[in-house]
Design an enzyme around this catalytic site. Structure first.
Site, PDB file in Angstrom:
ATOM      1  CE1 TYR A 183      -3.281  -2.925   1.030  1.00 34.97           C
ATOM      2  CE2 TYR A 183      -1.810  -3.270   2.901  1.00 34.97           C
ATOM      3  CZ  TYR A 183      -2.854  -3.705   2.099  1.00 34.97           C
ATOM      4  OH  TYR A 183      -3.474  -4.908   2.370  1.00 34.97           O
ATOM      5  CG  ASP A 230      -2.411   4.843  -7.567  1.00 34.59           C
ATOM      6  OD1 ASP A 230      -1.791   3.823  -7.904  1.00 34.59           O
ATOM      7  OD2 ASP A 230      -2.811   5.039  -6.408  1.00 34.59           O
TER       8      ASP A 230
END
Length: 614
Positions: free
Chosen positions: A185, A294
């Site tokens: 993450y 991202d």
């Protein structure tokens, strides 16, 4: 931590740096490079090259002139590097898994002995806990000495909310302490001892956090960085819930992952990690996280996420900080995803036994597009498989799935496969559904769920081909009907169902534009795909990336008789979209010019344009 002066000692002291260097897969950059954009931009361009190498930045710095530990990026940047990290070919690992799932009965005494020996060897998959401190704990910082600012944590994109750890191995355990979990993450740095935990709603880390929150207990977390690169690949592997990901490490390596206890909590981490960040997440403590460019190639929105309070930072005596760079494809996940795709195919076949093969193209950003070949045995068989896909683990995030029969070309031959699909597709081959989406998906009008599209082209189409015009004549025809049409390019005109990429300067509903063009010029096309002006309709690689990112099938796919329309434009209030449409990741032209002037990258405007780098 000071900059490295003895390069040879650094290479020989780190086994993975040494392996990459020996294999010719490592480029060493000795010139000081800024952790704010410069290192990320160099890495972003490098990973897109056909001969991409891992990059070792010996002297990371920042605007204040601080010096940091070396930074390693692009470690998964090629198929050669992937095989080096895995230690063998992916097909060999997949074959071993398939043999375990479907064991053959030994035919003689020797085969019985070999099989028993193999079963005994499987004991090595289990992790081994050491009672002494690990290499990762050669230097320990606790209390007031904890400072995340001493680590070379990168800022990747100019509009990012700050610096982010992008290759952290996030180790947690369930409330009862029975099982440990490893996930990958992103982690935003807020200050010297606080990190944002980007635990997406569907991820195991988030599920474990909610267990602690309901119990009113703080959650221990340890984040390892570096060490054996296989740890990070295992962290993103789609294993069943409750299975510790480092068991997969033992299965592949044929030796157990050796773990040591964290200094300030009960989480066990790899002994050979370069850095370990230890701490706790307090129930209910949230902080805005993002924006962040991202792996979708778009910025994610600012949203509240749990906060990790750091209580200790430990590291090797000569650590190297591992990082990855995300954005538009191709990226490191091209190679990491390939390994996942191949190795887990046998496991996926257990729930879809008629599946022959599947591919997740990297410019489909994996969860946005899947190609599947299957044995078509009865009517609606593909629909059955579609729902099997959408109901299994991480496959449930897939937005668009195309199913072809066993007579289709190799799924890796994208051009031949595209022709096969376009000769068979029709409005009757489309199946629409709704389900969960990746939390990073921006196209759906609802966060975390939206439309899905399945396409069954296992049967031939009887649809007649259009009367194809030249691009110039078709553009003139379209423009006379709708002034919004700026440019276009036709593709695969030799097929029964060619498609046209149409650039719009959108002033009205795309659906209305599609309906009008069908009425006035429908004889000259079969499939229209509408994009914004910035899209290059001749660049199929980036156009596919943009299209599958930008559509929600239930809202953006239209049917008019034998015609199919797709609205891949940016959405806003006029489209019934009340979220904020995100921007795309783009390198800073100013930073690139600086890097070119210093000889750290080459000026290649054609290459930059091809992958929409600026």
């Amino acid at each position: 931590m000071k900059s490295v002066e003895n390069i040879e000692n650094l290479i020989t002291s780190n086994p993975w740096i040494h392996k990459l260097h020996k294999a010719g897969l490592l480029r060493i950059i000795a010139e000081p490079c800024d952790i704010d954009l410069e290192i990320a931009h160099i890495s972003y361009i490098e990973v897109k090259k056909p001969n991409s190498q891992a990059l070792l930045f010996l002297n990371p710095t920042n605007s204040s002139g601080a010096k940091f530990a070396p930074v390693l990026t692009n470690v998964f940047g090629s198929f050669e590097a992937l095989n080096l990290i895995l230690g063998r070919e992916v097909e060999e690992i997949a074959g071993e898994i398939e043999a375990l799932l479907k064991p053959k009965k030994p035919k003689n005494f020797k085969e019985k002995i070999d099989f028993l020996s193999y079963l005994v060897s499987l004991r090595k998959v289990f992790t081994k806990r050491k009672k002494v401190r690990g290499e990762c704990q050669g230097v320990v910082h606790t209390g007031a000495d904890v400072d995340l600012g001493a680590l070379p944590i990168l800022k990747t994109w100019k509009n990012d909310g700050g610096a982010f750890i992008t290759m952290g191995q996030v180790y947690t355990k369930d409330l009862n302490g029975d099982t440990q979990n490893l996930g990958m993450y992103r982690l935003q740095v807020y200050d010297k001892n606080r990190l944002g935990m980007h635990w997406q709603i569907h991820k195991d880390g988030a599920h474990l956090y909610h267990e602690y929150a309901r119990a009113g207990r703080k959650m221990p977390v340890s984040v390892a960085i570096g060490g054996d690169p296989l740890y990070i690949w295992c962290g993103q592997a789609p294993l069943p819930k409750g299975v510790f990901e480092l068991l997969l490490y033992g299965f592949i390596r044929k030796e157990p992952a050796c773990l040591v206890k964290s200094i300030t909590n009960d989480i066990y981490v790899p002994h050979d990690a370069d850095f370990v960040i230890e701490g706790f997440v307090e129930p209910g403590e949230m902080c805005d996280e993002g924006p962040f460019g991202d792996h979708t190639g778009f910025y994610t929105p600012i949203l509240p996420f749990p906060v990790m309070r750091v209580e200790a930072i430990t590291h090797k005596t000569n650590p190297i900080f591992a990082a990855t760079v995300v954005g538009k494809p191709p990226l490191e996940d091209k190679f990491m995803g390939y390994a996942t795709e191949r190795i887990f195919l046998p496991l996926f076949r257990t729930s879809a036994p008629d599946l022959i093969d599947y591919r997740m193209p990297e410019n489909g950003v994996f969860h946005n597009l899947i190609l599947a070949k299957f044995h078509s045995r009865y009517p609606a068989h593909a629909k059955q498989l579609m729902h099997a896909f959408w109901g299994v683990g991480q496959m449930s995030f897939v937005k668009h799935a195309i199913f072809v029969g066993e007579d289709a070309p190799n799924l890796g031959d994208y051009r031949a496969l595209a022709k096969f699909i376009l000769d068979r597709i029709s409005p009757r081959s489309l199946t629409f559904s709704e389900g969960v989406c990746d939390q990073l998906d921006h196209a759906s009008p609802n966060a975390c769920f939206g439309g899905k599209l399945g396409i069954d082209v296992s049967q031939p189409s009887a649809s007649p081909a259009p009367q194809v015009l030249s691009d110039e004549d078709l553009l003139e025809s379209f423009h006379s009907v709708k002034k919004d049409v700026v440019s276009l390019a036709q593709h695969f005109t030799e097929c029964k169902n060619p498609f046209v990429l149409v650039n719009l300067k959108k002033s009205s509903s795309v659906r209305e534009t599609f309906e009008l063009l069908c009425k006035e010029a429908g004889a000259n096309f079969k499939i229209l795909i509408f994009t914004d002006e910035k899209n290059n309709p001749n660049n199929l690689y980036m156009s596919l990336w943009r299209v599958v990112n930008n559509i929600d099938a239930l809202r953006d796919v239209f049917i008019n008789g034998e015609h199919i329309g797709i609205d891949a434009t940016s959405k806003g209030a006029q489209d019934g979209y009340d979220r904020q449409w995100p921007g795309e990741t783009l390198c800073s032209r100013e930073v690139l010019e600086t890097l070119v002037a210093r000889g750290l990258i080459e000026r290649d405007e054609e290459f930059w344009h091809k992958f929409e780098i600026v």
